[in-house]
Design an enzyme around this catalytic site. Structure first.
Site, short mmCIF file in Angstrom:
data_model
loop_
_atom_site.label_atom_id
_atom_site.label_comp_id
_atom_site.label_asym_id
_atom_site.label_seq_id
_atom_site.Cartn_x
_atom_site.Cartn_y
_atom_site.Cartn_z
N ARG A 176 3.45 -47.29 -17.56
CA ARG A 176 2.77 -46.04 -17.93
C ARG A 176 2.02 -46.20 -19.25
O ARG A 176 0.91 -45.74 -19.41
CB ARG A 176 3.80 -44.91 -18.13
CG ARG A 176 4.25 -44.23 -16.90
CD ARG A 176 5.13 -43.04 -17.24
NE ARG A 176 5.77 -42.55 -16.04
CZ ARG A 176 6.94 -43.03 -15.57
NH1 ARG A 176 7.56 -44.00 -16.23
NH2 ARG A 176 7.48 -42.57 -14.47
N GLU A 189 22.81 -53.65 -15.23
CA GLU A 189 21.71 -53.92 -16.15
C GLU A 189 21.84 -52.99 -17.36
O GLU A 189 20.91 -52.27 -17.74
CB GLU A 189 20.33 -53.77 -15.50
CG GLU A 189 19.21 -54.37 -16.36
CD GLU A 189 17.83 -54.18 -15.76
OE1 GLU A 189 17.15 -53.20 -16.11
OE2 GLU A 189 17.44 -55.00 -14.90
N ASP A 221 17.06 -48.15 -15.42
CA ASP A 221 16.55 -47.14 -16.36
C ASP A 221 15.66 -46.08 -15.70
O ASP A 221 14.84 -45.46 -16.36
CB ASP A 221 15.74 -47.87 -17.42
CG ASP A 221 14.67 -48.76 -16.77
OD1 ASP A 221 14.35 -49.81 -17.34
OD2 ASP A 221 14.17 -48.41 -15.68
N HIS A 274 1.94 -52.09 -14.05
CA HIS A 274 2.35 -50.75 -13.63
C HIS A 274 2.92 -49.90 -14.75
O HIS A 274 3.26 -48.74 -14.54
CB HIS A 274 3.37 -50.82 -12.49
CG HIS A 274 4.76 -51.15 -12.98
ND1 HIS A 274 5.09 -52.37 -13.48
CD2 HIS A 274 5.88 -50.40 -13.06
CE1 HIS A 274 6.38 -52.36 -13.83
NE2 HIS A 274 6.87 -51.18 -13.60
N GLU A 325 11.91 -44.97 -20.07
CA GLU A 325 13.04 -45.82 -19.67
C GLU A 325 14.04 -46.08 -20.80
O GLU A 325 15.25 -46.16 -20.57
CB GLU A 325 12.54 -47.15 -19.12
CG GLU A 325 11.94 -47.05 -17.72
CD GLU A 325 10.47 -46.65 -17.73
OE1 GLU A 325 9.87 -46.65 -16.64
OE2 GLU A 325 9.93 -46.32 -18.82
N HIS A 361 -0.24 -51.55 -7.77
CA HIS A 361 0.83 -50.56 -7.76
C HIS A 361 0.25 -49.22 -7.29
O HIS A 361 -0.85 -48.86 -7.66
CB HIS A 361 1.41 -50.41 -9.17
CG HIS A 361 2.74 -49.73 -9.22
ND1 HIS A 361 2.88 -48.37 -9.20
CD2 HIS A 361 4.00 -50.23 -9.25
CE1 HIS A 361 4.17 -48.05 -9.25
NE2 HIS A 361 4.87 -49.16 -9.28
C1 UD9 Z 1 11.35 -50.93 -18.60
C2 UD9 Z 1 11.56 -51.87 -17.46
O1 UD9 Z 1 11.22 -53.03 -17.50
N1 UD9 Z 1 12.15 -51.36 -16.34
C3 UD9 Z 1 12.29 -52.20 -15.19
C4 UD9 Z 1 11.73 -51.46 -14.00
O2 UD9 Z 1 11.50 -52.40 -13.00
P1 UD9 Z 1 10.26 -53.41 -12.96
O3 UD9 Z 1 9.44 -53.32 -14.19
O4 UD9 Z 1 10.82 -54.73 -12.61
O5 UD9 Z 1 9.43 -52.78 -11.75
P2 UD9 Z 1 8.44 -53.54 -10.73
O6 UD9 Z 1 7.63 -54.52 -11.49
O7 UD9 Z 1 7.76 -52.48 -9.95
O8 UD9 Z 1 9.43 -54.29 -9.72
C5 UD9 Z 1 9.58 -55.65 -9.86
C6 UD9 Z 1 10.25 -56.17 -8.61
O9 UD9 Z 1 9.40 -55.89 -7.50
C7 UD9 Z 1 9.08 -57.09 -6.83
N2 UD9 Z 1 7.68 -56.94 -6.34
C8 UD9 Z 1 6.64 -56.84 -7.22
C9 UD9 Z 1 5.36 -56.66 -6.74
C10 UD9 Z 1 5.13 -56.58 -5.34
O10 UD9 Z 1 3.98 -56.42 -4.84
N3 UD9 Z 1 6.22 -56.67 -4.50
C11 UD9 Z 1 7.49 -56.84 -4.98
O11 UD9 Z 1 8.45 -56.93 -4.20
C12 UD9 Z 1 9.29 -58.20 -7.87
O12 UD9 Z 1 9.74 -59.38 -7.23
C13 UD9 Z 1 10.40 -57.66 -8.73
O13 UD9 Z 1 11.67 -58.00 -8.23
O14 UD9 Z 1 12.69 -50.52 -13.51
C14 UD9 Z 1 13.89 -51.15 -13.02
C15 UD9 Z 1 14.72 -50.15 -12.26
O15 UD9 Z 1 15.66 -49.52 -13.04
C16 UD9 Z 1 14.61 -51.80 -14.17
O16 UD9 Z 1 15.66 -52.61 -13.66
C17 UD9 Z 1 13.69 -52.71 -14.98
O17 UD9 Z 1 14.34 -52.92 -16.24
#
Ligand code: UD9
Length: 373
Positions: A211, A116, A94, A209, A130, A241
């Site tokens: 918004r 996804e 997204d 993280h 998103e 973040h």
């Molecule tokens: C609205 C919403 O939910 N949207 C999501 C958003 O993704 P998110 O919310 O999951 O984003 P984060 O939390 O940043 O990433 C998480 C990943 O990062 C890894 N991690 C975390 C901390 C760190 O210090 N080191 C790391 O390696 C952790 O294991 C995990 O795998 O956008 C994506 C793209 O489109 C979407 O797919 C997804 O729906």
């Protein structure tokens, strides 16, 4: 078959890494466009998944507005989508990169495969932008890879043809199992602070993280973490973040507080290692909601709504919004015994075979082009 994968953020690389590898294994020619939407969070991921970038965007990180980022990425994708360059474009989730990539492909009659697909909260303002992005991508896409049956239902309700939807699981589980295999047999964390984390307190991981939490909601979540740090029996670990608004708020509230460790963003294998040592996670992350069940971890979701209700229905997740008392009570409940309260690890988001199914479908009898007609 010539495929272009487009991504720009940490979670997209994590979730498209397995797809990249599966497409390669199937014999496809795979190019990769990296928009650079989040440059600083990609450390180590390209190497981990052995991804070779073919094209890199410029200026997206420096562009302050979301509309400006969208325009830049669309233009940069346009430059790649000349006639007959690709049989298909793959985007994930997204993000602005995924939305701009899908639009650019659609406007060039290049079929889009959306990984996804079908996640919805039904609220255009949460998560913002998103929810809008993923609905736009659905309209532009030909193949829709839904993680769960519920995601499929959302797509059917929006008029997507059922034979263009495949329920495959979330590739987050593929990536997690791949990363965890790298941890097997004694893992030495990359980040020194992780390697030296004390084991005399119960580890509570936090990642924040979103918004929509910036400002008063995040302040209340941080107050809860502060209060929990004062309990003395827990160690709160928070990889901060790099979003400047979030970073400033977190450091102001939690810097130098007892039993709280603020870390740089962790490389993926270090984060997976921390998940394996945690008693619970306080998080607004989408990916962490999909990863926790593999560890049997019960987590507190600091959002008002989630497009992953499966994690709540399966008993792993509790929505606590930014409610200080709900967060403190939840963490204290989940750290009240002398061992983490793990549930039988049955992950509702898949079995780790999503990427293989996606590659097979993309290579299926009907090439993407025919499906688009
Ligand atoms: C609205 C919403 O939910 N949207 C999501 C958003 O993704 P998110 O919310 O999951 O984003 P984060 O939390 O940043 O990433 C998480 C990943 O990062 C890894 N991690 C975390 C901390 C760190 O210090 N080191 C790391 O390696 C952790 O294991 C995990 O795998 O956008 C994506 C793209 O489109 C979407 O797919 C997804 O729906």
């Amino acid at each position: 078959m010539r495929i272009l994968i487009a991504f720009g953020t940490r979670p997209e690389i994590i979730k498209l890494g397995p797809v990249y590898r599966a497409l390669h294994k199937s014999g496809a020619h795979v190019d990769v466009f990296w928009s650079g939407q989040h440059i600083d969070l990609a450390d180590g991921l390209l190497e981990l998944f052995e991804i070779e970038l073919t094209h890199s965007g410029t200026g997206v990180m420096q562009e302050p507005s979301l509309a400006g980022k969208f325009a830049l990425i669309t233009q940069q994708m346009q430059a790649l989508l000349g006639p007959q360059q690709y049989d298909g474009v793959v985007v994930q989730g997204d993000t602005m990169t995924a939305a701009a990539g899908a639009l650019a492909a659609f406007l060039n009659h290049v079929p889009v495969a959306h990984v996804e697909a079908g996640l919805r909260t039904g609220k255009l303002d949460s998560p913002w932008p998103e929810e809008f992005n993923r609905r736009l991508i659905t309209i532009a896409s030909t193949l829709h890879f839904a993680p769960t049956e519920r995601s499929r239902d959302h797509l059917l309700r929006e008029g997507v043809q059922s034979d263009l939807i495949s329920v495959v699981g979330n590739t987050a589980v593929d990536a997690l199992l791949y990363a965890r295999s790298k941890l097997a047999g004694g893992y030495v964390p990359i980040d020194r602070e992780i390697a030296n984390l004390p084991r005399d307190r119960k580890l509570v991981l936090a990642t924040l993280h979103r918004r929509e939490n910036i400002g008063a909601p995040l302040d209340e979540i941080l107050e809860a973490l502060c209060e929990l740090g004062n309990d003395g029996d827990k160690l709160i670990v928070l990889p901060v973040h790099p979003n400047p608004d979030i970073r400033a708020q977190v450091v102001r509230a939690l810097g130098a507080r007892p039993n709280i460790r603020l870390l740089k963003p962790l490389q993926y294998t270090d984060f997976v290692y921390l998940l394996s040592r945690s008693w619970t996670v306080v998080t607004d992350s989408g990916g962490v909601q999909e990863e926790a069940p593999t560890f049997g971890l019960q987590i507190l979701i600091t959002r008002e709504s989630t497009e992953r209700p499966e994690v709540v229905d399966a008993g792993f997740g509790t929505l606590v919004g930014s409610n200080r008392d709900a967060i403190t009570a939840g963490v204290r409940r989940l750290t009240s015994s002398n061992a983490p309260q793990l549930l039988p690890a049955r992950n509702p988001f898949g079995d780790g075979q999503a990427a293989r199914r996606i590659a097979e479908r993309i290579f299926s009898l009907r090439p993407l082009q025919q499906a688009a007609e």
